[in-house]
Design a protein around this motif. Structure first.
Motif, PDB file in Angstrom:
ATOM      1  N   ASN A   4       0.565  -5.896 -12.294  1.00  0.00           N
ATOM      2  CA  ASN A   4      -0.256  -4.943 -13.030  1.00  0.00           C
ATOM      3  C   ASN A   4      -1.699  -4.893 -12.524  1.00  0.00           C
ATOM      4  N   ASP A   5      -1.940  -5.451 -11.351  1.00  0.00           N
ATOM      5  CA  ASP A   5      -3.269  -5.473 -10.749  1.00  0.00           C
ATOM      6  C   ASP A   5      -3.768  -4.046 -10.558  1.00  0.00           C
ATOM      7  N   VAL A   6      -4.786  -3.660 -11.318  1.00  0.00           N
ATOM      8  CA  VAL A   6      -5.244  -2.271 -11.284  1.00  0.00           C
ATOM      9  C   VAL A   6      -5.945  -1.941  -9.985  1.00  0.00           C
ATOM     10  N   SER A   7      -6.264  -2.972  -9.152  1.00  0.00           N
ATOM     11  CA  SER A   7      -6.937  -2.685  -7.890  1.00  0.00           C
ATOM     12  C   SER A   7      -5.983  -2.073  -6.878  1.00  0.00           C
ATOM     13  N   VAL A   8      -4.681  -2.163  -7.121  1.00  0.00           N
ATOM     14  CA  VAL A   8      -3.696  -1.558  -6.237  1.00  0.00           C
ATOM     15  C   VAL A   8      -3.430  -0.152  -6.742  1.00  0.00           C
ATOM     16  N   GLU A   9      -3.860   0.820  -5.975  1.00  0.00           N
ATOM     17  CA  GLU A   9      -3.767   2.206  -6.420  1.00  0.00           C
ATOM     18  C   GLU A   9      -2.410   2.788  -6.058  1.00  0.00           C
ATOM     19  N   LEU A  10      -1.751   3.352  -7.066  1.00  0.00           N
ATOM     20  CA  LEU A  10      -0.484   4.030  -6.838  1.00  0.00           C
ATOM     21  C   LEU A  10      -0.717   5.521  -6.686  1.00  0.00           C
ATOM     22  N   SER A  11       0.210   6.184  -6.014  1.00  0.00           N
ATOM     23  CA  SER A  11       0.094   7.622  -5.813  1.00  0.00           C
ATOM     24  C   SER A  11       0.610   8.375  -7.026  1.00  0.00           C
ATOM     25  N   THR A  12       0.314   9.637  -7.074  1.00  0.00           N
ATOM     26  CA  THR A  12       0.731  10.499  -8.175  1.00  0.00           C
ATOM     27  C   THR A  12       2.251  10.431  -8.349  1.00  0.00           C
ATOM     28  N   GLY A  13       2.675  10.217  -9.587  1.00  0.00           N
ATOM     29  CA  GLY A  13       4.097  10.170  -9.902  1.00  0.00           C
ATOM     30  C   GLY A  13       4.719   8.799  -9.790  1.00  0.00           C
ATOM     31  N   GLU A  14       3.975   7.821  -9.262  1.00  0.00           N
ATOM     32  CA  GLU A  14       4.521   6.476  -9.087  1.00  0.00           C
ATOM     33  C   GLU A  14       4.246   5.593 -10.302  1.00  0.00           C
ATOM     34  N   ARG A  15       5.174   4.675 -10.530  1.00  0.00           N
ATOM     35  CA  ARG A  15       5.029   3.717 -11.624  1.00  0.00           C
ATOM     36  C   ARG A  15       5.869   2.488 -11.314  1.00  0.00           C
ATOM     37  N   ARG A  16       5.315   1.315 -11.531  1.00  0.00           N
ATOM     38  CA  ARG A  16       6.111   0.093 -11.408  1.00  0.00           C
ATOM     39  C   ARG A  16       6.978  -0.046 -12.660  1.00  0.00           C
ATOM     40  N   GLY A  45      12.904  -1.576   5.540  1.00  0.00           N
ATOM     41  CA  GLY A  45      11.516  -1.549   5.979  1.00  0.00           C
ATOM     42  C   GLY A  45      10.667  -0.449   5.396  1.00  0.00           C
ATOM     43  N   HIS A  46      11.197   0.343   4.468  1.00  0.00           N
ATOM     44  CA  HIS A  46      10.449   1.496   3.977  1.00  0.00           C
ATOM     45  C   HIS A  46      10.471   1.597   2.448  1.00  0.00           C
ATOM     46  N   LEU A  47       9.305   1.868   1.902  1.00  0.00           N
ATOM     47  CA  LEU A  47       9.256   2.314   0.524  1.00  0.00           C
ATOM     48  C   LEU A  47       9.865   3.706   0.440  1.00  0.00           C
ATOM     49  N   ALA A  48      10.290   4.088  -0.753  1.00  0.00           N
ATOM     50  CA  ALA A  48      10.876   5.417  -0.942  1.00  0.00           C
ATOM     51  C   ALA A  48       9.839   6.520  -0.772  1.00  0.00           C
ATOM     52  N   ARG A  49       8.601   6.154  -0.542  1.00  0.00           N
ATOM     53  CA  ARG A  49       7.556   7.138  -0.244  1.00  0.00           C
ATOM     54  C   ARG A  49       7.911   8.026   0.946  1.00  0.00           C
ATOM     55  N   ILE A  50       8.823   7.568   1.799  1.00  0.00           N
ATOM     56  CA  ILE A  50       9.215   8.352   2.964  1.00  0.00           C
ATOM     57  C   ILE A  50       9.843   9.676   2.535  1.00  0.00           C
ATOM     58  N   ALA A  51      10.222   9.786   1.257  1.00  0.00           N
ATOM     59  CA  ALA A  51      10.801  11.028   0.738  1.00  0.00           C
ATOM     60  C   ALA A  51       9.785  11.898   0.021  1.00  0.00           C
ATOM     61  N   TYR A  52       8.642  11.324  -0.388  1.00  0.00           N
ATOM     62  CA  TYR A  52       7.691  12.122  -1.177  1.00  0.00           C
ATOM     63  C   TYR A  52       6.243  11.965  -0.750  1.00  0.00           C
ATOM     64  N   GLY A  53       5.948  11.040   0.137  1.00  0.00           N
ATOM     65  CA  GLY A  53       4.591  10.913   0.654  1.00  0.00           C
ATOM     66  C   GLY A  53       3.671  10.126  -0.258  1.00  0.00           C
ATOM     67  N   GLN A  61       5.196  17.793   4.359  1.00  0.00           N
ATOM     68  CA  GLN A  61       5.900  16.997   5.363  1.00  0.00           C
ATOM     69  C   GLN A  61       7.066  16.201   4.778  1.00  0.00           C
ATOM     70  N   PHE A  62       7.288  16.312   3.454  1.00  0.00           N
ATOM     71  CA  PHE A  62       8.255  15.446   2.798  1.00  0.00           C
ATOM     72  C   PHE A  62       9.267  16.235   1.971  1.00  0.00           C
ATOM     73  N   LEU A  63      10.422  15.648   1.784  1.00  0.00           N
ATOM     74  CA  LEU A  63      11.516  16.280   1.058  1.00  0.00           C
ATOM     75  C   LEU A  63      11.115  16.756  -0.331  1.00  0.00           C
ATOM     76  N   ASP A  64      10.362  15.940  -1.030  1.00  0.00           N
ATOM     77  CA  ASP A  64      10.031  16.241  -2.416  1.00  0.00           C
ATOM     78  C   ASP A  64       9.415  17.627  -2.573  1.00  0.00           C
ATOM     79  N   HIS A  65       8.528  18.004  -1.676  1.00  0.00           N
ATOM     80  CA  HIS A  65       7.861  19.307  -1.751  1.00  0.00           C
ATOM     81  C   HIS A  65       8.888  20.432  -1.705  1.00  0.00           C
ATOM     82  N   TRP A  66       9.848  20.330  -0.799  1.00  0.00           N
ATOM     83  CA  TRP A  66      10.814  21.414  -0.596  1.00  0.00           C
ATOM     84  C   TRP A  66      11.869  21.418  -1.697  1.00  0.00           C
ATOM     85  N   LEU A  67      12.213  20.253  -2.206  1.00  0.00           N
ATOM     86  CA  LEU A  67      13.140  20.199  -3.332  1.00  0.00           C
ATOM     87  C   LEU A  67      12.510  20.779  -4.590  1.00  0.00           C
TER      88      LEU A  67
END
Length: 360
Positions: A4-16, A45-53, A61-67
């Motif tokens: 829950n370290d708030v210093s680690v910034e998550l991107s829009t739509g992300e949640r632990r 080796g990849h977070l699922a960010r590879i699908a949404y940026g 550049q990512f699937l999420d935009h087109w879906l």
């Protein structure tokens, strides 16, 4: 690290999200009501960010935009890792445990946004989870409509390459790919960077700046999610083929889901180009056989069922120009989205046709 370290910034739509002591990273974007949900699971080796940026990078550049343009929802889930975005590594998590976590996360989303078909897009290593995932959905009282392979490896024994001596591990027993173990001598990282650069060259634009890719997308990976005999038990590496077969549920023939494949074309990803259409056709055929047996092995329209199974390979495969990252970059993401939409319709029609034949 505190997850829950708030210093680690998550991107829009992300949640632990944490269930039963397992923490992963969830990205959720609700689409049009009653439209399908794409459940995306990432490869090694990849977070699922590879699908949404991530924030600050061109989302086209990512699937999420087109879906999103098609009205689809996207649920993209990242496995436990020491990457700061998750910060809760579990080196001994198994495929079965991960699949149950995914099913639970999906059920929670559907509780809030009910009644949509869920299609699992499995990239690369994530294909190994398809049987465990299908079984986990059933355990939760859910239905997985089908899986769609994105250059993925199905859970068939012996298909996954293993580096002689095993994949390199971090001091914490994770498969060493990133973020702190992504040095220039890491074979996997070199291949990933080369493939991503080739996709950028094909598009004529830098899809993801290299430093952002290394920092925000790559992660060390629980080794047993590969579904190979390389295992971790009680903090120690070991080799156990029987455990790998059990974990992937490859020997549970009723666990196979309906499946389709989107394959790349480049020789750099030759094993997927050559194998995927046939491998995933086998998966789908097992699903059809299981439904036939569950219905009491009816034979009234047996020739039609056989014909349907034989036709499924041609119906359920698409090609997208590119390499292992063919779905990344605006051109590839748009084409892959079109293929996903088309294949989802084919899979639904196939399922309905099977039902009609089995009751006919």
């Amino acid at each position: 690290m505190n997850i829950n370290d708030v210093s680690v910034e998550l991107s829009t739509g992300e949640r632990r999200v944490t269930y039963d002591g397992i923490t992963g990273l969830r990205y959720w974007r609700a689409g049009v009501p009653d439209a399908p949900v794409l459940l995306f699971l990432s490869g090694g080796g990849h977070l699922a960010r590879i699908a949404y940026g991530v924030d600050g990078i061109d989302q086209t550049q990512f699937l999420d935009h087109w879906l999103a343009r098609e009205g689809w929802s996207v649920l993209a889930l990242s496995y436990p890792t020491d990457h700061p975005a998750v910060g809760a590594p579990l080196p001994e998590i198994t495929l079965v445990e991960w699949a149950r976590w995914v099913a639970r996360a999906t059920a929670d989303v559907l509780d809030e946004n009910p009644a949509r078909g869920v299609f699992a897009a499995l990239w690369s290593m994530a294909g190994r989870s398809c049987n465990a995932l299908n079984a986990a959905f059933r355990e939760c009282g859910q239905e997985l409509a089908a899986v769609i392979s994105l250059a993925a490896m199905p859970p068939l024994d012996g298909l996954m390459n293993v580096t002689p001596g095993g994949e390199p591990l971090t001091s914490g027993n994770l498969w060493a790919i990133g973020p702190s173990d992504r040095g220039p001598d890491n074979l996997w990282v070199r291949e990933f960077l080369a493939d991503l650069a080739a996709q950028s060259e094909r598009d004529g634009v830098t899809i993801v700046p290299e430093q952002r890719y290394l920092q925000d997308f790559l992660c060390n990976t629980p080794i047993m999610l590969r579904g190979t005999p390389q295992r971790i038990r009680n903090g120690h590496p070991e080799w156990d083929r029987a455990a790998a077969i059990s974990d992937t549920r490859s020997d549970e023939l009723d666990a196979y889901p309906l499946a389709a494949a989107i394959t790349p074309t480049a020789p750099e990803d030759g094993r997927h180009v050559l194998m995927d259409a046939v491998s995933w056709s086998f998966v789908c055929a097992q699903a059809i056989r299981a439904r036939w047996q569950a219905a009491g092995q009816p034979t009234t329209r047996w020739p039609d069922l056989v014909k349907l199974a034989l036709q499924s390979r041609a119906r359920l495969q698409r090609e997208i120009p590119g390499n292992h990252f063919f779905f990344v970059g605006s051109a590839g993401a748009a084409a892959t989205t079109a293929a996903i939409v088309a294949l989802s319709k084919e899979l639904r029609e196939l399922s309905d046709e099977i039902d009609r034949l089995l009751v006919g």
